[in-house]
Design a protein around this motif. Sequence first.
Motif, mmCIF file in Angstrom:
data_model
loop_
_atom_site.group_PDB
_atom_site.id
_atom_site.type_symbol
_atom_site.label_atom_id
_atom_site.label_comp_id
_atom_site.label_asym_id
_atom_site.label_seq_id
_atom_site.Cartn_x
_atom_site.Cartn_y
_atom_site.Cartn_z
ATOM 1 N N UNK A 47 0.686 -1.315 0.109
ATOM 2 C CA UNK A 47 0.045 -0.076 0.012
ATOM 3 C C UNK A 47 0.691 1.376 -0.043
ATOM 4 N N UNK A 48 2.232 1.304 -0.014
ATOM 5 C CA UNK A 48 3.052 2.323 -0.108
ATOM 6 C C UNK A 48 3.164 3.126 1.380
ATOM 7 N N UNK A 49 2.643 2.319 2.589
ATOM 8 C CA UNK A 49 2.915 3.188 3.600
ATOM 9 C C UNK A 49 4.051 3.259 4.259
ATOM 10 N N UNK A 50 4.684 4.445 4.845
ATOM 11 C CA UNK A 50 5.646 4.480 5.373
ATOM 12 C C UNK A 50 5.779 3.677 6.792
ATOM 13 N N UNK A 51 6.774 2.988 7.055
ATOM 14 C CA UNK A 51 6.963 2.262 8.386
ATOM 15 C C UNK A 51 8.316 2.954 8.986
ATOM 16 N N UNK A 52 8.009 2.951 10.264
ATOM 17 C CA UNK A 52 9.321 3.348 11.320
ATOM 18 C C UNK A 52 9.627 2.208 12.113
ATOM 19 N N UNK A 53 10.908 2.079 11.637
ATOM 20 C CA UNK A 53 11.552 0.816 12.531
ATOM 21 C C UNK A 53 12.715 1.200 13.134
ATOM 22 N N UNK A 54 13.555 0.468 14.129
ATOM 23 C CA UNK A 54 14.736 1.050 14.768
ATOM 24 C C UNK A 54 15.828 0.029 14.888
ATOM 25 N N UNK A 55 16.831 0.293 15.117
ATOM 26 C CA UNK A 55 17.963 -0.550 15.379
ATOM 27 C C UNK A 55 18.859 0.036 16.470
ATOM 28 N N UNK A 56 19.446 -0.668 17.495
ATOM 29 C CA UNK A 56 20.191 -0.150 18.589
ATOM 30 C C UNK A 56 21.813 -0.259 18.138
ATOM 31 N N UNK A 57 22.497 0.733 18.582
ATOM 32 C CA UNK A 57 24.272 0.357 18.391
ATOM 33 C C UNK A 57 24.487 0.939 19.727
ATOM 34 N N UNK A 58 25.491 0.025 19.885
ATOM 35 C CA UNK A 58 26.530 0.011 21.059
ATOM 36 C C UNK A 58 27.917 0.487 20.592
ATOM 37 N N UNK A 59 28.734 1.133 21.302
ATOM 38 C CA UNK A 59 29.959 1.467 20.618
ATOM 39 C C UNK A 59 31.000 1.171 22.111
ATOM 40 N N UNK A 60 31.980 0.390 21.962
ATOM 41 C CA UNK A 60 32.615 0.098 23.291
ATOM 42 C C UNK A 60 34.137 0.131 22.980
ATOM 43 N N UNK A 61 34.754 0.783 23.587
ATOM 44 C CA UNK A 61 36.552 0.881 23.387
ATOM 45 C C UNK A 61 37.140 -0.481 23.697
ATOM 46 N N UNK A 62 37.838 -1.076 22.789
ATOM 47 C CA UNK A 62 38.325 -2.352 23.076
ATOM 48 C C UNK A 62 39.278 -2.365 24.101
ATOM 49 N N UNK A 63 39.276 -3.205 25.194
ATOM 50 C CA UNK A 63 39.852 -3.459 26.432
ATOM 51 C C UNK A 63 40.971 -4.238 26.216
ATOM 52 N N UNK A 64 42.159 -3.954 26.776
ATOM 53 C CA UNK A 64 43.283 -4.678 26.545
ATOM 54 C C UNK A 64 43.372 -5.548 27.666
ATOM 55 N N UNK A 65 43.911 -6.892 27.457
ATOM 56 C CA UNK A 65 44.172 -7.889 28.685
ATOM 57 C C UNK A 65 44.515 -7.276 30.117
ATOM 58 N N UNK A 66 45.606 -6.457 30.000
ATOM 59 C CA UNK A 66 46.141 -5.970 31.102
ATOM 60 C C UNK A 66 44.984 -5.034 31.901
ATOM 61 N N UNK A 67 43.890 -4.359 31.205
ATOM 62 C CA UNK A 67 42.904 -3.885 31.795
ATOM 63 C C UNK A 67 41.961 -4.307 32.481
ATOM 64 N N UNK A 68 41.593 -5.606 31.876
ATOM 65 C CA UNK A 68 40.491 -6.418 32.734
ATOM 66 C C UNK A 68 41.128 -7.823 32.953
ATOM 67 N N UNK A 69 41.108 -8.010 34.227
ATOM 68 C CA UNK A 69 41.664 -9.362 34.535
ATOM 69 C C UNK A 69 40.457 -10.232 34.743
ATOM 70 N N UNK A 70 40.417 -11.552 34.215
ATOM 71 C CA UNK A 70 39.184 -12.554 34.263
ATOM 72 C C UNK A 70 39.812 -13.713 34.788
ATOM 73 N N UNK A 71 39.334 -14.023 35.939
ATOM 74 C CA UNK A 71 39.701 -15.255 36.560
ATOM 75 C C UNK A 71 38.966 -16.657 35.767
ATOM 76 N N UNK A 72 39.902 -17.497 35.230
ATOM 77 C CA UNK A 72 39.413 -18.548 34.399
ATOM 78 C C UNK A 72 38.130 -19.304 35.414
ATOM 79 N N UNK A 73 38.309 -19.277 36.754
ATOM 80 C CA UNK A 73 37.221 -19.745 37.519
ATOM 81 C C UNK A 73 35.797 -19.381 37.537
#
Length: 356
Positions: A191-217
Motif C-alpha cells: 500500500x506504500x505506507x511509510x513504516x518506522x523501525x529501529x536498530x540499537x547501536x552500542x560502541x565500546x572501546x576495546x579493552x586490553x588484557x592488562x586492563x581487565x583481569x578475568x579469573x578462569x574460574x
Amino acid sequence: MLEKLELVEKRLNEIEQALAAEDLYSDPQAAAKLLKEQKEILPVVEAFRSYKKAQRDLQDAEELMHGDDAEMRELAQMEYEEAKERSETLEQQIKVLLLPKDENDDKNVIVEIRGGVGGEEAALFAHSLFRMYSMYAERKRFSVEVLSSNETELGGIKEISFEVRGSGAWSRFKYESGTHRVQRVPETESSGRIHTSAATVAVLPEAEEVEVEIDPADLQIDTYRSGGAGGQHVNKTESAIRITHLPTGLVVECQDERSQHKNKDRAMKILRTKLYEMQQQALDQERASERRSQVGSGDRSERVRTYNYPQGRVTDHRIGLTLHKLENVLNGDLDEIIDALTAADQAEKLRAGGDE
C-alpha cells in the motif's frame, strides 16, 4: 592559562633536547614514550606560538594606529582587526586543545548493532547501518572484522558484533551509541505506507588484557553446533562457543569461525570489552559530580538519529542537525555529522569548565 602554556612549551623543548641525545635510542621504550608525549603536546605549542605572534602583531598595529600618517593609520587598523580575529580564533583553539583528552580516543572499538522494533524491516535496517559503518571505516583507513553475526533469511541482521581497528577509531565512533530510527516504505508493503523501525547501536572501546583481569574460574564455557539462515555454513562439529561470566551474568556467543579456538578468542575479546565498559560506567557513577558534559549519554535507549528515506534526510536529534544527503551518509559519508557532534561536545565541556 598562559602560565600553563609556557610550561607546556618548556616541556616540548626538553623533549626535543632528549630526543636529540645519541644514547636515548639504546632504550627504545623511553624513546617511544617521549615521542608519544611530543606528538600529544606539539599541536598545543604550535597554536600557542601562533597566538603569541598574533599578540605581537596586534601590539605593533596598535602602535602604528597612533601615528601621523592617515594612510598608515588606516592600514594599521586593518592589520589590527585581522590580528585580533586571528588571536581570538587561536585562543579558542588552544582552550579546546587543553581539554582533558579522552583516554580511549586512540583505541580500537567493538560495535554491536541489533535490529529493534520492526521485525524483518528492522533487521534490514541493521544491515544498512553495518554497511554504512564499514564504508565509513574504509574511508578512514580503519579495518573491520566481524566477530559474531546472526543473519535473517532475507539478508537482514538480527545482531552483529564487529571490531574497527585503527588509531583514533574510538574518537570517530564514540557518538554512535543509541537508537537509530528509519522511516521508509518496506519492499513488502503493497500500500506504500511509510513504516518506522529501529536498530540499537552500542560502541565500546576495546579493552586490553592488562586492563581487565578475568579469573578462569569465573567462566562457564559451553560448545555447540553453529547454524545459520539459508545456505549459510552449518557446522557438523561443536565449534560455536558460549561464555558466561558467572559474577556478572554476562553471556557472549561466537559461531562465525569454523575453529573453536578462534571463536573462543573472539568471544573473550567481546567479554573483556563488555567488562571494561561496566567498570568505566561504575567509575563514572562514582565521580558523577565531577563528570564532564558529553553530547549523548551513549545509552542504547536514547534516540540519536533518524534516517528518513522519502525526504532523503538524516537528523541527529542530540544537536538538531539535519542533512538532506541520506544516500551519501548511508554510503559512509559520516564526517560532517561526527565533526558537528565533536564540536558540540567540546563546546559543552568548555561551558562546563567555565561554570566550575
